[in-house]
Design a protein around this motif. Sequence first.
Motif, PDB file in Angstrom:
ATOM      1  N   ILE A 110       6.240   0.394  -8.411  1.00 29.65           N
ATOM      2  CA  ILE A 110       4.805   0.687  -8.374  1.00 29.65           C
ATOM      3  C   ILE A 110       4.443   0.967  -6.921  1.00 29.65           C
ATOM      4  O   ILE A 110       4.609   0.107  -6.054  1.00 29.65           O
ATOM      5  N   GLU A 111       3.986   2.183  -6.665  1.00 30.42           N
ATOM      6  CA  GLU A 111       3.699   2.603  -5.295  1.00 30.42           C
ATOM      7  C   GLU A 111       2.231   2.394  -4.935  1.00 30.42           C
ATOM      8  O   GLU A 111       1.356   2.382  -5.803  1.00 30.42           O
ATOM      9  N   ASN A 112       1.979   2.244  -3.643  1.00 30.80           N
ATOM     10  CA  ASN A 112       0.633   2.142  -3.071  1.00 30.80           C
ATOM     11  C   ASN A 112      -0.169   0.972  -3.628  1.00 30.80           C
ATOM     12  O   ASN A 112      -1.345   1.105  -3.963  1.00 30.80           O
ATOM     13  N   VAL A 113       0.471  -0.187  -3.692  1.00 31.41           N
ATOM     14  CA  VAL A 113      -0.187  -1.403  -4.158  1.00 31.41           C
ATOM     15  C   VAL A 113      -0.933  -2.033  -2.972  1.00 31.41           C
ATOM     16  O   VAL A 113      -0.338  -2.244  -1.909  1.00 31.41           O
ATOM     17  N   PRO A 114      -2.234  -2.332  -3.132  1.00 30.46           N
ATOM     18  CA  PRO A 114      -2.982  -2.936  -2.026  1.00 30.46           C
ATOM     19  C   PRO A 114      -2.408  -4.309  -1.657  1.00 30.46           C
ATOM     20  O   PRO A 114      -2.023  -5.094  -2.529  1.00 30.46           O
ATOM     21  N   CYS A 115      -2.349  -4.572  -0.356  1.00 29.05           N
ATOM     22  CA  CYS A 115      -1.832  -5.860   0.120  1.00 29.05           C
ATOM     23  C   CYS A 115      -2.381  -6.137   1.507  1.00 29.05           C
ATOM     24  O   CYS A 115      -3.106  -5.332   2.081  1.00 29.05           O
ATOM     25  N   ARG A 116      -2.027  -7.302   2.028  1.00 32.75           N
ATOM     26  CA  ARG A 116      -2.252  -7.646   3.440  1.00 32.75           C
ATOM     27  C   ARG A 116      -0.877  -7.661   4.070  1.00 32.75           C
ATOM     28  O   ARG A 116       0.077  -8.189   3.488  1.00 32.75           O
ATOM     29  N   LYS A 117      -0.743  -7.035   5.248  1.00 35.85           N
ATOM     30  CA  LYS A 117       0.564  -6.888   5.878  1.00 35.85           C
ATOM     31  C   LYS A 117       0.516  -7.379   7.320  1.00 35.85           C
ATOM     32  O   LYS A 117      -0.439  -7.117   8.044  1.00 35.85           O
ATOM     33  N   CYS A 118       1.571  -8.078   7.708  1.00 40.15           N
ATOM     34  CA  CYS A 118       1.673  -8.577   9.081  1.00 40.15           C
ATOM     35  C   CYS A 118       2.153  -7.444   9.984  1.00 40.15           C
ATOM     36  O   CYS A 118       3.210  -6.853   9.731  1.00 40.15           O
ATOM     37  N   PRO A 119       1.408  -7.153  11.052  1.00 37.04           N
ATOM     38  CA  PRO A 119       1.839  -6.098  11.965  1.00 37.04           C
ATOM     39  C   PRO A 119       3.053  -6.495  12.804  1.00 37.04           C
ATOM     40  O   PRO A 119       3.743  -5.642  13.344  1.00 37.04           O
ATOM     41  N   GLN A 120       3.335  -7.791  12.875  1.00 34.46           N
ATOM     42  CA  GLN A 120       4.457  -8.284  13.680  1.00 34.46           C
ATOM     43  C   GLN A 120       5.778  -8.210  12.911  1.00 34.46           C
ATOM     44  O   GLN A 120       6.739  -7.619  13.354  1.00 34.46           O
ATOM     45  N   CYS A 121       5.829  -8.821  11.726  1.00 35.85           N
ATOM     46  CA  CYS A 121       7.104  -8.922  11.012  1.00 35.85           C
ATOM     47  C   CYS A 121       7.170  -8.087   9.733  1.00 35.85           C
ATOM     48  O   CYS A 121       8.226  -7.953   9.124  1.00 35.85           O
ATOM     49  N   GLY A 122       6.011  -7.564   9.276  1.00 35.18           N
ATOM     50  CA  GLY A 122       5.999  -6.725   8.091  1.00 35.18           C
ATOM     51  C   GLY A 122       5.861  -7.471   6.777  1.00 35.18           C
ATOM     52  O   GLY A 122       5.895  -6.862   5.711  1.00 35.18           O
ATOM     53  N   GLU A 123       5.698  -8.787   6.825  1.00 36.47           N
ATOM     54  CA  GLU A 123       5.515  -9.587   5.606  1.00 36.47           C
ATOM     55  C   GLU A 123       4.309  -9.064   4.830  1.00 36.47           C
ATOM     56  O   GLU A 123       3.252  -8.780   5.399  1.00 36.47           O
ATOM     57  N   GLU A 124       4.459  -8.917   3.518  1.00 36.48           N
ATOM     58  CA  GLU A 124       3.386  -8.415   2.659  1.00 36.48           C
ATOM     59  C   GLU A 124       2.912  -9.522   1.725  1.00 36.48           C
ATOM     60  O   GLU A 124       3.716 -10.263   1.171  1.00 36.48           O
ATOM     61  N   VAL A 125       1.578  -9.616   1.559  1.00 38.81           N
ATOM     62  CA  VAL A 125       0.981 -10.621   0.685  1.00 38.81           C
ATOM     63  C   VAL A 125       0.038  -9.900  -0.276  1.00 38.81           C
ATOM     64  O   VAL A 125      -0.836  -9.150   0.152  1.00 38.81           O
ATOM     65  N   PHE A 126       0.246 -10.130  -1.576  1.00 35.08           N
ATOM     66  CA  PHE A 126      -0.596  -9.533  -2.600  1.00 35.08           C
ATOM     67  C   PHE A 126      -1.627 -10.553  -3.061  1.00 35.08           C
ATOM     68  O   PHE A 126      -1.320 -11.732  -3.211  1.00 35.08           O
ATOM     69  N   SER A 127      -2.852 -10.095  -3.325  1.00 36.48           N
ATOM     70  CA  SER A 127      -3.898 -11.005  -3.816  1.00 36.48           C
ATOM     71  C   SER A 127      -3.602 -11.394  -5.261  1.00 36.48           C
ATOM     72  O   SER A 127      -2.831 -10.728  -5.964  1.00 36.48           O
ATOM     73  N   LEU A 128      -4.233 -12.467  -5.728  1.00 38.72           N
ATOM     74  CA  LEU A 128      -4.059 -12.908  -7.105  1.00 38.72           C
ATOM     75  C   LEU A 128      -4.552 -11.853  -8.094  1.00 38.72           C
ATOM     76  O   LEU A 128      -3.956 -11.669  -9.155  1.00 38.72           O
ATOM     77  N   ASP A 129      -5.631 -11.154  -7.742  1.00 39.75           N
ATOM     78  CA  ASP A 129      -6.136 -10.085  -8.609  1.00 39.75           C
ATOM     79  C   ASP A 129      -5.109  -8.972  -8.767  1.00 39.75           C
ATOM     80  O   ASP A 129      -4.872  -8.482  -9.868  1.00 39.75           O
ATOM     81  N   VAL A 130      -4.514  -8.562  -7.658  1.00 39.46           N
ATOM     82  CA  VAL A 130      -3.511  -7.492  -7.687  1.00 39.46           C
ATOM     83  C   VAL A 130      -2.280  -7.953  -8.475  1.00 39.46           C
ATOM     84  O   VAL A 130      -1.752  -7.211  -9.304  1.00 39.46           O
ATOM     85  N   GLU A 139       2.113   5.058  -9.930  1.00 39.42           N
ATOM     86  CA  GLU A 139       1.112   4.884  -8.883  1.00 39.42           C
ATOM     87  C   GLU A 139       0.185   3.743  -9.306  1.00 39.42           C
ATOM     88  O   GLU A 139      -0.289   3.714 -10.451  1.00 39.42           O
ATOM     89  N   TYR A 140      -0.096   2.801  -8.417  1.00 39.15           N
ATOM     90  CA  TYR A 140      -0.906   1.636  -8.745  1.00 39.15           C
ATOM     91  C   TYR A 140      -2.285   2.049  -9.256  1.00 39.15           C
ATOM     92  O   TYR A 140      -2.735   1.582 -10.289  1.00 39.15           O
ATOM     93  N   LYS A 141      -2.962   2.928  -8.532  1.00 38.66           N
ATOM     94  CA  LYS A 141      -4.329   3.296  -8.913  1.00 38.66           C
ATOM     95  C   LYS A 141      -4.364   3.962 -10.278  1.00 38.66           C
ATOM     96  O   LYS A 141      -5.309   3.766 -11.037  1.00 38.66           O
TER      97      LYS A 141
END
Length: 76
Positions: free
Chosen positions: A29-49, A71-73
């Motif tokens: 699944i491409e283009n899934v909204p997340c929060r991403k760390c600019p330092q290490c690249g760790e990705e966190v998805f919200s509970l809704d997502v 595509e996610y959307k």
Amino acid sequence: MKCLACKTDGMIDATATYFASIRNCYVIIENVPCRKCPQCGEEVFSLDVLGRIDEILEGLTNPSGKVCIMEYKSAA
């Protein structure tokens, strides 16, 4: 929000690619909204997502091959 991996402050809004394997099919699944760390690249998805991803995967009753890319959307 602090990064869970490296503890850096400043997670940014981004998109990521989500991978899963269900019923002998790889789902991408491409283009899934997340929060991403600019330092290490760790990705966190919200509970809704994550909930929506679960719904998408449960709705895949008969994948038409070994790999399914969406595509996610469009799927959400």
